[in-house]
Design a protein around this motif. Structure first.
Motif, PDB file in Angstrom:
ATOM      1  N   ILE A 106       0.796  -1.307  -0.046  1.00 47.19           N
ATOM      2  CA  ILE A 106      -0.067  -0.012  -0.023  1.00 47.19           C
ATOM      3  C   ILE A 106       0.863   1.255   0.161  1.00 47.19           C
ATOM      4  N   PHE A 107       2.027   0.950   0.469  1.00 49.65           N
ATOM      5  CA  PHE A 107       2.894   2.335   0.786  1.00 49.65           C
ATOM      6  C   PHE A 107       3.531   2.399  -0.816  1.00 49.65           C
ATOM      7  N   TRP A 108       3.754   1.507  -1.338  1.00 47.10           N
ATOM      8  CA  TRP A 108       4.641   1.813  -2.793  1.00 47.10           C
ATOM      9  C   TRP A 108       3.365   2.136  -3.444  1.00 47.10           C
ATOM     10  N   THR A 109       2.443   1.728  -3.562  1.00 44.00           N
ATOM     11  CA  THR A 109       1.142   2.054  -4.505  1.00 44.00           C
ATOM     12  C   THR A 109       0.765   3.464  -4.285  1.00 44.00           C
ATOM     13  N   THR A 110       0.912   3.847  -2.914  1.00 45.21           N
ATOM     14  CA  THR A 110       0.575   5.511  -2.613  1.00 45.21           C
ATOM     15  C   THR A 110       1.395   6.035  -3.188  1.00 45.21           C
ATOM     16  N   GLY A 111       2.803   6.025  -2.887  1.00 40.42           N
ATOM     17  CA  GLY A 111       3.826   6.779  -3.347  1.00 40.42           C
ATOM     18  C   GLY A 111       3.799   6.638  -5.197  1.00 40.42           C
ATOM     19  N   TYR A 112       3.715   5.691  -5.584  1.00 39.54           N
ATOM     20  CA  TYR A 112       3.490   5.673  -7.213  1.00 39.54           C
ATOM     21  C   TYR A 112       2.435   6.638  -7.786  1.00 39.54           C
ATOM     22  N   TYR A 172       0.749   9.212  -6.347  1.00 42.43           N
ATOM     23  CA  TYR A 172       1.238  10.403  -6.113  1.00 42.43           C
ATOM     24  C   TYR A 172       2.120  11.016  -7.159  1.00 42.43           C
ATOM     25  N   LEU A 173       3.204  10.077  -7.524  1.00 38.29           N
ATOM     26  CA  LEU A 173       4.320  10.619  -8.155  1.00 38.29           C
ATOM     27  C   LEU A 173       3.593  10.464  -9.927  1.00 38.29           C
ATOM     28  N   ILE A 174       3.231   9.347 -10.158  1.00 38.01           N
ATOM     29  CA  ILE A 174       2.767   9.373 -11.579  1.00 38.01           C
ATOM     30  C   ILE A 174       1.382   9.860 -11.938  1.00 38.01           C
ATOM     31  N   PHE A 175       0.697   9.353 -11.204  1.00 38.46           N
ATOM     32  CA  PHE A 175      -0.803   9.916 -11.621  1.00 38.46           C
ATOM     33  C   PHE A 175      -1.485  11.304 -10.502  1.00 38.46           C
ATOM     34  N   GLY A 176      -0.631  11.532  -9.818  1.00 36.59           N
ATOM     35  CA  GLY A 176      -0.934  13.006  -9.045  1.00 36.59           C
ATOM     36  C   GLY A 176      -2.091  12.471  -8.015  1.00 36.59           C
ATOM     37  N   ASN A 177      -2.425  11.249  -7.790  1.00 41.81           N
ATOM     38  CA  ASN A 177      -3.375  11.055  -6.814  1.00 41.81           C
ATOM     39  C   ASN A 177      -3.043  11.035  -5.447  1.00 41.81           C
ATOM     40  N   ILE A 178      -3.870  11.808  -4.558  1.00 44.54           N
ATOM     41  CA  ILE A 178      -3.403  11.935  -3.169  1.00 44.54           C
ATOM     42  C   ILE A 178      -4.706  11.271  -2.258  1.00 44.54           C
ATOM     43  N   PRO A 179      -4.450  10.128  -1.733  1.00 42.79           N
ATOM     44  CA  PRO A 179      -5.656   9.383  -1.104  1.00 42.79           C
ATOM     45  C   PRO A 179      -6.454  10.395   0.005  1.00 42.79           C
ATOM     46  N   ASP A 180      -7.493  10.416  -0.183  1.00 45.49           N
ATOM     47  CA  ASP A 180      -8.420  11.251   0.655  1.00 45.49           C
ATOM     48  C   ASP A 180      -8.608  10.674   2.081  1.00 45.49           C
ATOM     49  N   ILE A 181      -9.221  11.312   2.875  1.00 42.77           N
ATOM     50  CA  ILE A 181      -9.131  10.939   4.398  1.00 42.77           C
ATOM     51  C   ILE A 181      -9.906   9.584   4.424  1.00 42.77           C
ATOM     52  N   TYR A 182     -11.075   9.436   3.669  1.00 41.75           N
ATOM     53  CA  TYR A 182     -11.794   8.262   3.963  1.00 41.75           C
ATOM     54  C   TYR A 182     -10.750   6.832   3.384  1.00 41.75           C
ATOM     55  N   THR A 183     -10.135   7.180   2.324  1.00 40.26           N
ATOM     56  CA  THR A 183      -9.305   6.070   1.730  1.00 40.26           C
ATOM     57  C   THR A 183      -8.287   5.767   2.724  1.00 40.26           C
TER      58      THR A 183
END
Length: 294
Positions: free
Chosen positions: A247-253, A255-266
């Motif tokens: 989960i930490f790797w996919t969260t980092g990827y 953000y860096l590649i797709f510009g997605n920042i997980p919201d508080i619910y995620t």
């Protein structure tokens, strides 16, 4: 008696962590490619990487994994693995990478439920509570009825269910075939099935995408190789929690590649799923009789 750290367990932890990094990298590439290629083509390349990974394992260990005492079960497991991977890539096309990875971790809860139904395993009230909490965490992420909801979230849940099914089959095969045989037959079954549909979905791959697909297949195969090796040399209950590091790797990827920042619910939902999964794993540990005064 508490478990003590051993060189084998320490090495297994490192291998499992690296394996999750490889799988997280593969999922990131799959999402990147999902907008331009058919999911069946993407999964076909992934499973080819898995076959290469198991081939490397056989070459290094000189084992013969191509003899099974339960061919029907092995083929069914391969079918479940193929459809599960296909559905997960479909989900990646429409929802954020972190969301898909987080929801996929409901698979251990499905494993527990299927274990009760088909393997007659005993589950206490605490594990039942953990399962309910895990599914509530999933609902927090997908938020059905809200504008952010997409049917692809349900596709990922079905993918997780099929993944859990293949894990339960693995349990039933544990005393029948070696682990390497199970993985080898899964790879062969997947590649064969997906090869049948490639003429209908295959899209020529331009030169700039060839290397990326090669990295994708390599990450998939290498990740499988590392996980198998980790489970070979270390205790499963020690290395299994490392799967959540993906989960930490996919969260980092994300953000860096797709510009997605997980919201508080995620974030909250993922935390609930991870905590429930770790608790379920802890309750699944074999009981060890204590010795000594403490």
């Amino acid at each position: 008696m508490t478990q003590t750290a051993t060189p084998s367990n320490a090495k297994g932890i490192a291998l499992m962590a690296l394996g999750m990094f490889s799988f997280g990298s593969a999922d990131t590439i799959a999402k990147f490619m999902a907008g331009g290629y058919h999911p069946l083509q993407i999964v076909g390349i992934r499973q080819t990487g898995l076959l290469v990974g198991i081939t490397l394992f056989v070459m290094f260990t000189r084992q013969n994994p191509f003899h099974t005492k339960a061919p029907k079960m092995q083929l069914f497991r391969g079918l479940c693995a193929t459809v599960s991977a296909f559905l997960f890539v479909i989900g990646l096309r429409y929802i954020p990478l972190t969301d898909a990875s987080s929801i996929a971790f409901v698979a251990p809860f499905f494993v527990t439920i299927l274990g009760v139904v088909f393997l007659r395993e005993q589950v206490g009230i605490r594990r039942i509570t953990a399962i309910i909490a895990g599914f509530l965490g999933t609902m927090v992420i997908i938020r059905p009825g809200f504008d952010s909801f997409h049917p692809a979230y349900l596709v990922v849940i079905v993918s997780a269910f099929l993944f859990a099914t293949r894990q339960v089959i693995s349990r039933s095969l544990a005393g029948v075939d070696p682990t390497v045989t199970t993985v080898a037959f899964t790879a062969l079954t997947s590649v064969f099935l997906l090869a049948l549909v490639q003429p209908f979905v295959w899209k020529p791959i331009p030169r700039e995408d060839v290397i990326l697909f090669m990295v994708y297949a390599a990450c998939s195969g290498f990740g499988e190789f590392l996980v198998i090796k980790a489970l070979e040399i270390a205790q499963a209950v020690v290395v299994a929690p490392l799967q959540y590091t993906m989960i930490f790797w996919t969260t980092g990827y994300g953000y860096l590649i797709f510009g997605n920042i997980p919201d508080i619910y995620t974030v909250i939902g993922a935390a609930i799923i991870i905590a429930s999964g770790l608790y379920t794993l802890q309750r699944s540990r074999p009981r060890v009789t204590k010795v000594g005064p403490f």
